[in-house]
Design an enzyme around this catalytic site. Structure first.
Site, PDB file in Angstrom:
ATOM      1  N   ASN A   1      -5.844  12.436  -0.994  1.00 18.55           N
ATOM      2  CA  ASN A   1      -4.921  11.378   0.121  1.00 18.55           C
ATOM      3  C   ASN A   1      -5.627  10.740   1.009  1.00 18.55           C
ATOM      4  O   ASN A   1      -7.362  10.573   1.160  1.00 18.55           O
ATOM      5  CB  ASN A   1      -4.129  12.468   1.048  1.00 18.55           C
ATOM      6  CG  ASN A   1      -2.586  11.502   1.517  1.00 18.55           C
ATOM      7  OD1 ASN A   1      -1.827  10.602   0.899  1.00 18.55           O
ATOM      8  ND2 ASN A   1      -2.783  11.712   2.863  1.00 18.55           N
ATOM      9  N   LYS A   2      -5.440   9.861   2.052  1.00 17.84           N
ATOM     10  CA  LYS A   2      -6.195   9.693   2.912  1.00 17.84           C
ATOM     11  C   LYS A   2      -6.826  10.038   3.830  1.00 17.84           C
ATOM     12  O   LYS A   2      -6.997  11.032   4.254  1.00 17.84           O
ATOM     13  CB  LYS A   2      -5.239   8.827   4.362  1.00 17.84           C
ATOM     14  CG  LYS A   2      -5.499   7.867   5.340  1.00 17.84           C
ATOM     15  CD  LYS A   2      -6.626   6.661   4.594  1.00 17.84           C
ATOM     16  CE  LYS A   2      -5.766   5.993   3.169  1.00 17.84           C
ATOM     17  NZ  LYS A   2      -6.608   4.921   2.900  1.00 17.84           N
TER      18      LYS A   2
ATOM     19  N   GLN B   1      -3.349   3.360   9.853  1.00 10.42           N
ATOM     20  CA  GLN B   1      -1.405   3.245   8.539  1.00 10.42           C
ATOM     21  C   GLN B   1      -0.835   4.058   9.864  1.00 10.42           C
ATOM     22  O   GLN B   1      -0.016   3.973  10.162  1.00 10.42           O
ATOM     23  CB  GLN B   1      -1.837   3.510   7.310  1.00 10.42           C
ATOM     24  CG  GLN B   1      -2.516   3.202   6.707  1.00 10.42           C
ATOM     25  CD  GLN B   1      -4.314   2.676   5.787  1.00 10.42           C
ATOM     26  OE1 GLN B   1      -4.990   3.622   7.325  1.00 10.42           O
ATOM     27  NE2 GLN B   1      -4.627   2.274   5.400  1.00 10.42           N
TER      28      GLN B   1
ATOM     29  N   ARG C   1       0.820  -1.035  -0.067  1.00 11.60           N
ATOM     30  CA  ARG C   1      -0.226   0.362  -0.168  1.00 11.60           C
ATOM     31  C   ARG C   1       1.302   0.888  -0.051  1.00 11.60           C
ATOM     32  O   ARG C   1       1.677   1.310   0.345  1.00 11.60           O
ATOM     33  CB  ARG C   1      -0.875   0.252   1.417  1.00 11.60           C
ATOM     34  CG  ARG C   1      -0.484  -0.447   2.298  1.00 11.60           C
ATOM     35  CD  ARG C   1      -1.128   0.383   3.602  1.00 11.60           C
ATOM     36  NE  ARG C   1      -0.632   1.591   3.355  1.00 11.60           N
ATOM     37  CZ  ARG C   1       0.578   2.684   3.563  1.00 11.60           C
ATOM     38  NH1 ARG C   1       1.605   2.476   3.938  1.00 11.60           N
ATOM     39  NH2 ARG C   1       0.465   4.266   3.249  1.00 11.60           N
ATOM     40  N   GLY C   2       0.319   2.266  -0.104  1.00 16.07           N
ATOM     41  CA  GLY C   2       1.021   3.671  -0.623  1.00 16.07           C
ATOM     42  C   GLY C   2       1.006   4.019  -1.311  1.00 16.07           C
ATOM     43  O   GLY C   2       1.870   2.999  -2.690  1.00 16.07           O
ATOM     44  N   ALA C   3       1.257   4.419  -2.076  1.00 21.31           N
ATOM     45  CA  ALA C   3       1.144   5.097  -3.763  1.00 21.31           C
ATOM     46  C   ALA C   3       2.132   5.114  -4.606  1.00 21.31           C
ATOM     47  O   ALA C   3       2.184   4.543  -5.971  1.00 21.31           O
ATOM     48  CB  ALA C   3       0.736   6.735  -4.070  1.00 21.31           C
TER      49      ALA C   3
ATOM     50  N   ASP D   1      -1.921  10.984  -3.216  1.00 24.85           N
ATOM     51  CA  ASP D   1      -2.441   9.285  -4.260  1.00 24.85           C
ATOM     52  C   ASP D   1      -2.768  10.119  -5.196  1.00 24.85           C
ATOM     53  O   ASP D   1      -2.319   9.272  -6.243  1.00 24.85           O
ATOM     54  CB  ASP D   1      -3.640   8.977  -3.636  1.00 24.85           C
ATOM     55  CG  ASP D   1      -2.948   8.089  -2.620  1.00 24.85           C
ATOM     56  OD1 ASP D   1      -2.750   8.415  -1.177  1.00 24.85           O
ATOM     57  OD2 ASP D   1      -3.287   6.732  -2.307  1.00 24.85           O
TER      58      ASP D   1
ATOM     59  N   ARG E   1      -6.666  -1.017  -7.654  1.00 26.28           N
ATOM     60  CA  ARG E   1      -7.440   0.102  -6.633  1.00 26.28           C
ATOM     61  C   ARG E   1      -7.455   1.317  -7.924  1.00 26.28           C
ATOM     62  O   ARG E   1      -6.338   1.673  -8.575  1.00 26.28           O
ATOM     63  CB  ARG E   1      -6.216   0.213  -5.258  1.00 26.28           C
ATOM     64  CG  ARG E   1      -6.514  -0.619  -4.393  1.00 26.28           C
ATOM     65  CD  ARG E   1      -5.652   0.154  -3.305  1.00 26.28           C
ATOM     66  NE  ARG E   1      -5.983   0.870  -2.292  1.00 26.28           N
ATOM     67  CZ  ARG E   1      -5.625   1.300  -1.331  1.00 26.28           C
ATOM     68  NH1 ARG E   1      -4.796   0.791  -0.852  1.00 26.28           N
ATOM     69  NH2 ARG E   1      -6.417   2.273  -0.678  1.00 26.28           N
TER      70      ARG E   1
HETATM   71  O1  MRU Z   1      -4.985   3.779   1.905  1.00 27.96           O
HETATM   72  P1  MRU Z   1      -3.852   4.036   1.646  1.00 27.96           P
HETATM   73  O2  MRU Z   1      -2.394   2.495   3.043  1.00 27.96           O
HETATM   74  O3  MRU Z   1      -2.837   2.967   0.052  1.00 27.96           O
HETATM   75  O4  MRU Z   1      -3.241   5.286   1.378  1.00 27.96           O
HETATM   76  C1  MRU Z   1      -1.505   5.524   1.565  1.00 27.96           C
HETATM   77  C2  MRU Z   1      -2.223   7.316   1.452  1.00 27.96           C
HETATM   78  O5  MRU Z   1      -3.407   7.568   1.881  1.00 27.96           O
HETATM   79  C3  MRU Z   1      -0.511   7.617   1.287  1.00 27.96           C
HETATM   80  O6  MRU Z   1      -0.872   8.887   2.266  1.00 27.96           O
HETATM   81  C4  MRU Z   1      -0.606   8.199   0.276  1.00 27.96           C
HETATM   82  O7  MRU Z   1      -0.101   6.825  -1.252  1.00 27.96           O
HETATM   83  C5  MRU Z   1       1.215   8.492  -0.226  1.00 27.96           C
HETATM   84  S1  MRU Z   1       2.020   7.585  -0.345  1.00 27.96           S
HETATM   85  C6  MRU Z   1       3.494   8.155   0.324  1.00 27.96           C
END
Ligand code: MRU
Length: 373
Positions: free
Chosen positions: A275-276, A224, A55-57, A265, A117
């Site tokens: 973002n999240k 997270q 996970r994480g972009a 993201d 996703r």
């Molecule tokens: O749903 P996730 O855990 O993939 O979401 C992650 C985030 O929102 C992060 O802040 C974003 O992807 C940036 S990661 C460098």
């Protein structure tokens, strides 16, 4: 140098004679266990992304690039057993129809992976980088096509860490001495191949000034911030205080937060940033208290093809993420649940977007940012 800065890659291609496979940290286990899983097929990569093992972009982007290479190997191995992808130069004896079918199937697989996703644009960006390799390899032997896809995935993987270090250094310059830095979700080493974006800024700032303090939002529903951000920062000996999502204005009002740095993201051409979920609430509170709110992200997170945040598709996830905690239901049966995984922060709330090319105001992205076609 800490374990996360020097040793751990969140996701890495493991080269073998038969081409190789992807190996990644299973993020669903953190902080209870730190385990790696091997991913060897397109379907298992799709599931790893969807179930958030990765996970994480930026990390999702690299997973996408790996998945494309894995699928090419899968298709090739259906035509011929792969004995030594790197040394065997015997031309593959196949007809035009088989070649055509290989490329058609490859494209279908890439598009399928891209649907795992929807919000993080890094996934379609990285798959797009692999599509360019396919386009330039159309006349080559299929073994070479596979090798080129693997090598490109490894290139993207290595570049990610370099990019994050640049983001970290640009960002550290705007962190005041002894600052309280608030972050939301996890935009750390584990959300990237290594070093992190928002936490890359934290790491670079801490290397210059070990009096900074990080405040990490818990980040409901999946936690997270609590599970992954605190895990990383504690391992790196960077002071971190865990707060719940509703607490940010308490800490802002009490002058404990000097700057907010979050990841992204997808960033639209006007600087609106997905973002999240919960990020925009933090940005609104920061504006009220006059605290600068920064987004740290690689250029691959910027989507100049969309004008504003209104065009960003927000992933809706399973309602059990909200209703259940540690396998136990925490609310009345029959309650209605909506679980958007991301929100959009309006460009007017963002002081700057920290990229590997420097820091841009949201309105500058369209004119000043150089992105490759
Ligand atoms: O749903 P996730 O855990 O993939 O979401 C992650 C985030 O929102 C992060 O802040 C974003 O992807 C940036 S990661 C460098």
């Amino acid at each position: 140098m800490s374990e996360f800065q020097s040793k751990i890659k969140t996701i890495e291609w493991c080269k073998t004679k038969q081409g190789g496979y992807s190996i990644m940290v299973d993020q669903t286990k953190i902080p209870y266990a730190f385990e790696k899983v091997e991913i060897k097929t397109l379907d298992s990569m799709f599931d790893a992304i969807k179930t958030m093992i990765v996970r994480g972009a930026p990390a999702i982007g690299i997973a996408g690039a790996h998945g494309c290479a894995l699928f090419a190997l899968e298709l090739l191995s259906k035509i011929v057993p792969i004995e030594d992808l790197w040394q065997d130069i015997t031309p593959l004896n196949i007809n035009e129809n088989q070649r055509k079918e290989f490329f058609e199937e490859l494209e279908k697989g890439f598009n399928y992976l891209n649907s795992s996703r929807p919000t993080a644009v890094n996934l379609s960006w990285a798959i797009g980088e692999q599509k360019k390799i396919v386009e330039n390899s159309r006349t080559l032997d299929l073994k070479e096509v596979c090798a080129n896809l693997i090598n490109n995935a490894i290139r993207l993987e290595n570049e990610d860490i370099e990019i994050n270090k640049k983001i970290g250094d640009y960002g550290a310059a705007v962190v005041p001495k002894g600052a309280g830095i608030l972050t939301h979700c996890n935009a750390g080493a584990l959300a990237t191949v290594g070093y992190g974006t928002a936490l890359g800024v934290v790491r670079s700032a801490f290397a210059k000034d070990n009096t900074i303090q990080v405040y990490a939002d818990e980040t409901r529903p999946r936690g997270q911030g609590a599970k992954i951000t605190t895990f990383e920062l504690v391992k790196d000996n960077i002071p971190v205080t865990l707060i719940t999502d509703g607490m940010c204005s308490y800490f802002m009002r009490n002058k404990m937060i000097d700057i907010v740095v979050v990841g992204a993201d997808r960033i639209a051409a006007n600087g609106d940033t997905a973002n999240k979920i919960g990020t925009s609430t933090v940005a609104i509170a920061a504006k009220y208290y006059n605290i600068p709110f920064y987004v740290a992200a690689p250029k691959s997170t910027i989507d100049l093809s969309i004008e504003s945040g209104n065009d960003i598709i927000i992933e809706l996830r399973d309602e059990e993420e909200v209703t259940m905690v540690n396998g136990k239901r925490i609310c009345a049966e029959g309650v209605k649940i909506i679980n958007p995984s991301f929100d959009v922060t309006d460009n007017s709330l963002i002081a700057g977007i920290i990229t590997e090319d420097g820091i841009f105001k949201p309105e500058e992205l369209k004119y000043k940012l150089k992105v490759s076609a």
